[in-house]
Motif scaffolding. Structure first.
Motif, mmCIF file in Angstrom:
data_model
loop_
_atom_site.group_PDB
_atom_site.id
_atom_site.type_symbol
_atom_site.label_atom_id
_atom_site.label_comp_id
_atom_site.label_asym_id
_atom_site.label_seq_id
_atom_site.Cartn_x
_atom_site.Cartn_y
_atom_site.Cartn_z
ATOM 1 N N THR A 1 -4.824 1.145 -2.590
ATOM 2 C CA THR A 1 -5.869 -0.093 -2.130
ATOM 3 C C THR A 1 -5.846 -1.093 -3.153
ATOM 4 O O THR A 1 -5.809 -2.316 -2.738
ATOM 5 N N HIS B 1 0.873 -1.188 -0.118
ATOM 6 C CA HIS B 1 0.216 -0.109 -0.089
ATOM 7 C C HIS B 1 0.715 1.242 0.067
ATOM 8 O O HIS B 1 0.860 2.309 -0.930
ATOM 9 N N GLU C 1 -5.907 7.107 -2.505
ATOM 10 C CA GLU C 1 -6.180 5.854 -1.565
ATOM 11 C C GLU C 1 -6.932 4.805 -2.447
ATOM 12 O O GLU C 1 -6.751 3.701 -1.997
ATOM 13 N N TYR D 1 -11.260 4.141 0.605
ATOM 14 C CA TYR D 1 -10.206 2.895 0.171
ATOM 15 C C TYR D 1 -10.967 1.745 -0.363
ATOM 16 O O TYR D 1 -10.626 1.652 -1.639
ATOM 17 N N ASN D 2 -11.998 0.954 0.163
ATOM 18 C CA ASN D 2 -12.650 -0.134 -0.377
ATOM 19 C C ASN D 2 -13.539 0.285 -1.349
ATOM 20 O O ASN D 2 -13.567 -0.603 -2.478
ATOM 21 N N GLN E 1 -4.952 -1.270 5.972
ATOM 22 C CA GLN E 1 -5.890 -0.085 6.163
ATOM 23 C C GLN E 1 -5.957 0.678 7.355
ATOM 24 O O GLN E 1 -5.931 1.970 7.268
#
Length: 510
Positions: A344, A317, A340, A395-396, A505
């Motif tokens: 990720t 990352h 980000e 992030y996700n 994360q």
């Protein structure tokens, strides 16, 4: 009508020559660069090209003495300009001349040159200063951390004001020379390459150099006692890693992770294009904070990031940020997704490479396992708000958007987009919409609705829309793309890499 010819005196003529027309229109530079989340960050009226920092630090008292020399070019006619800085200033010179200055607020240094500066002029600013950085608070906190044997400074979005004056925003990048004297027996770690070190009269001076453009928050400094390893990447770049000697039980897991930086960089260079800087590595100081940061060329890792064992995903990352965030930086902090979301997704690609869950499986798992009423779906990754800048959704959900893009354009075009994006925006700044436009241009497809679903619209995308983008349980069954689940699955099953990705994360979120 006859006109009287007036011939100016020699003194008056000299005065007219001394004040260029543009200087006559000089106004103060703005005290902020215009960021929507952090309006007092950065400054207007000039652009810095280089920072030369000559520092001396005594850990026993947390005393920092410094002289910063900035070379810059004015972007408007300036009667006054600001630097972001919080320590005590004893002297300021502009182009070699003593200049008046004043502190404003908790981190604004207002500088008034002896004469206005015309637009387009190259200037040199020297600031002499001192202070105890850990005692200085900006917005209620200090980015300077004392350690048992020294100190560390690394933070986002602001860290520079505690140790050097700057134009503190990613829009104004510069190169750096950082020279630091510490008591003999201690070491320093900073960005770029260690060019030299000398010891004299009980002090050792270390000279670090970064030759590629760097945002001010990405400048870092660590002082203490370290175990240092060196290596080279496949392309010959110098690698330097450092570990505090007193990491305790986290020492071995930290080293087992960060020592793989060379391997990770060589792999990421194949995925994202040539590595953009002159050195690489990482460091793990003895600090209590729990975050990691992509400090340029030498990421900072808290030892707590390895408390559950080695975590190469965290290293993946932070090193992916060297492309996404460091080389290609945000235009405005609301565009944090261009940092980000991509870092990720690099973790997801590493998981795919290691056989611990494909990026498709990870996207499917997140979509299927997080209910629609969860706050996760309320945050817009494209503009999350200052309070949610490091929210899981950035992030996700942000990485899901990239998997949806990959499904829409195919692998060949997708990886072409990533490599050309980092190439064409190298050392620059970009926004979310810049990437959307770039992806559309490269692929020849209209993609705005796809990005609207995953980045711009609060709420969980409907199952039918997700399936259209190849995401979720329904997508797996309907498209046969090998997602993690089927329509009959009672409960989503997490890919093997998920726990380490989550740990990474949490370590990166501030």
């Amino acid at each position: 009508m006859r006109h009287r010819l007036i011939v100016p005196s020699a003194a008056a003529a000299a005065l007219l020559l001394a004040v260029p027309a543009s200087a006559a229109d000089a106004t103060p530079g703005a005290p902020g660069i215009g960021d929507s989340y952090y309006p007092t960050s950065g400054n207007g009226g000039y652009d810095v090209s280089h920072y030369d920092l000559r520092l001396k630090y005594q850990p026993s008292t947390d005393r920092l003495d410094g002289t910063a020399t900035l070379t810059a070019t004015t972007t408007q006619a300036l009667s006054r300009f600001n630097l972001d800085f919080a320590l005590d200033v004893s002297e300021v010179l502009v182009n070699g001349k003593p200049t008046s200055f004043a502190k404003s607020g908790d981190h604004e240094l207002e500088i008034t040159p002896s004469a206005p500066l015309e637009r387009g002029r190259q200037i040199t600013v020297v600031v002499r200063y001192s202070g105890t950085p850990s005692q200085v608070k900006i917005n209620g906190y200090s980015a300077w951390q004392r350690t048992p044997d020294g100190a560390v400074v690394a933070n986002e979005p602001e860290a520079a004001a505690w140790w050097f004056p700057s134009n503190d925003h990613p829009l104004d990048k510069a190169t750096y020379d950082i020279s630091v004297a510490v008591p003999e027996g201690l070491q320093t770690v900073s960005n770029g390459e260690l060019k030299s070190q000398t010891t004299k009269l009980g002090w050792t001076r270390y000279n670090w150099r970064s030759t590629k453009p760097q945002a001010s928050y990405l400048a870092t400094l660590a002082i203490g006692k370290f175990d240092i390893t060196t290596d080279k990447t496949a392309s010959g770049l110098p690698v330097l890693n450092a570990y505090s000697k007193d990491l305790g039980d986290n020492y071995d897991s930290a080293k087992a992770s960060v020592e793989r930086s060379t391997e990770v960089i060589d792999w990421e260079s194949k995925v994202f294009g040539p590595y953009p800087f002159n050195a690489i590595g990482g460091y793990v100081p003895n600090v209590k904070t729990g975050y990691a940061l992509e400090t340029q060329t030498r990421p900072y890792y808290s030892p707590s990031g390895f408390a559950n064992g080695a975590n190469v995903s965290l290293v993946v990352h932070e090193l992916a940020h060297q492309w996404f965030g460091d080389s290609v930086s945000v235009k405005d902090w609301r565009h944090i997704w261009v940092n980000e979301g991509f870092a990720t997704y690099a973790q997801w690609l590493w998981s795919e490479k290691e056989g611990e869950g494909t990026a498709q499986e990870l996207a499917d798992y997140i979509y299927s396992s997080i209910p629609a009423d969860n706050d996760f779906w309320k945050v817009k990754p494209s503009d999350p708000g200052a309070d949610n800048q490091f929210h899981n959704a950035v992030y996700n959900r942000g990485a899901i958007a990239l998997q949806a893009l990959r499904n829409a354009v195919g692998d060949k075009v997708f990886f072409q987009i990533l490599q050309n994006w980092t190439k064409e925006n190298k050392y620059g700044n970009a926004s979310v919409q810049d990437f959307v436009a770039f992806a559309e241009k490269t692929s020849g497809k209209k993609l705005q609705k796809l990005f609207d679903r995953w980045l711009n619209t609060p709420g969980k995308p409907a199952a039918a829309d997700a399936a259209r983008d190849g995401i979720g349980k329904a997508a797996s069954a309907a498209t046969g793309k090998g997602g993690a689940h089927s329509l009959k699955a009672a409960k989503p099953v997490a890919p093997k890499s998920w726990q380490k990705i989550q740990e990474a994360q949490k370590a990166h979120q501030h």
